[in-house]
Write an enzyme that holds these catalytic residues in place. Sequence first.
Site, PDB file in Angstrom:
ATOM      1  N   HIS A  25       0.862  -1.208   0.027  1.00 48.16           N
ATOM      2  CA  HIS A  25       0.060   0.080   0.058  1.00 48.16           C
ATOM      3  C   HIS A  25       0.965   1.156   0.021  1.00 48.16           C
ATOM      4  CE1 HIS A  25      -3.298  -2.713   1.121  1.00 48.16           C
ATOM      5  NE2 HIS A  25      -2.470  -3.111   2.112  1.00 48.16           N
ATOM      6  N   GLY A  63      12.949 -21.000   7.971  1.00 50.70           N
ATOM      7  CA  GLY A  63      11.787 -20.965   8.575  1.00 50.70           C
ATOM      8  C   GLY A  63      11.229 -19.493   8.869  1.00 50.70           C
ATOM      9  N   ALA A  81      16.746 -18.204   8.797  1.00 51.36           N
ATOM     10  CA  ALA A  81      15.129 -18.282   9.583  1.00 51.36           C
ATOM     11  C   ALA A  81      15.058 -17.023  10.045  1.00 51.36           C
ATOM     12  CB  ALA A  81      15.323 -19.427  10.397  1.00 51.36           C
ATOM     13  N   ARG A 104      27.596 -13.087   3.954  1.00 50.54           N
ATOM     14  CA  ARG A 104      28.884 -13.523   3.044  1.00 50.54           C
ATOM     15  C   ARG A 104      28.558 -14.109   1.690  1.00 50.54           C
ATOM     16  NH1 ARG A 104      29.946 -19.089   3.670  1.00 50.54           N
ATOM     17  NH2 ARG A 104      28.463 -20.210   5.038  1.00 50.54           N
TER      18      ARG A 104
END
Length: 265
Positions: A25, A63, A81, A104
């Site tokens: 938006h 995750g 993650a 890296r």
Amino acid sequence: MDENYIHIGNNVLIAPNVQFYTASHPIDYRERFVENWDESSGELFFRTSALPITVEDNVWIGGGSIILGGITIGFGSVVGAGSVVTKSIPAGCVAAGNPCRIIRRLEPRYKLRKIEGKDIPELQALFRNTVLIVNSKDYTQEEVEDWASCGDSIEHWKEVLSVHNYVAALDQEGHIIGFSSMNTEGYLHSMFVHKDWQHKGVASMLLSEVEKMALGYGVHKISAEVSITARPFFEKHGYKMVKEQKAKANRLYLTNYVMKKELNY
């Protein structure tokens, strides 16, 4: 949230709870909400937009990560993650954090350097072989031979090198295995990769580099004229087809596509 395309490459690992948000938006609330909105109009009371997301081959996304619209995660890169990816990640990187940042570079990584006039013979050979072999699956023999002949003139190469800024990808021996270009107006003139280095992340790295060049020029919209062969690659990287056209090679007119991309770095 797939209001726009989400391209997932081959051999991609996506851990649990990874979220892809193509939608966004306006930041300014005066632009975000519709003034004098009428509930009976059937229109939304807010404005929204959506940009594509591209995840290239061999990527691993950890995750709980969040990937925002307009993002490309380059070939072979790893996203740690819990990361929030707000800017594109180049090929061959480990990146993590909120906002996600490069930690890296991974090996092997192709070297990049600016192309000079002395490179013209090597560029001619690469260009000719790529067109005759790689592009032959989408064009007739007569068409690729006509197209390949466009690279025969050294004066032509000198001219395009004077107008466009070219960058080369090198193998470990320093040989040119691919090249691309960008000018100060955001026009991507060339993208060619040696026939033996196809699908190995060379083009992705070159594209990432020339897009950075465009941003350095203050350009946020890139245009290119793309062959039938190259169109899927550019679409995976967030480029949209504007029109199909017939462009003159040497004697013949070949089918290609005008494509554009808005950068979100």
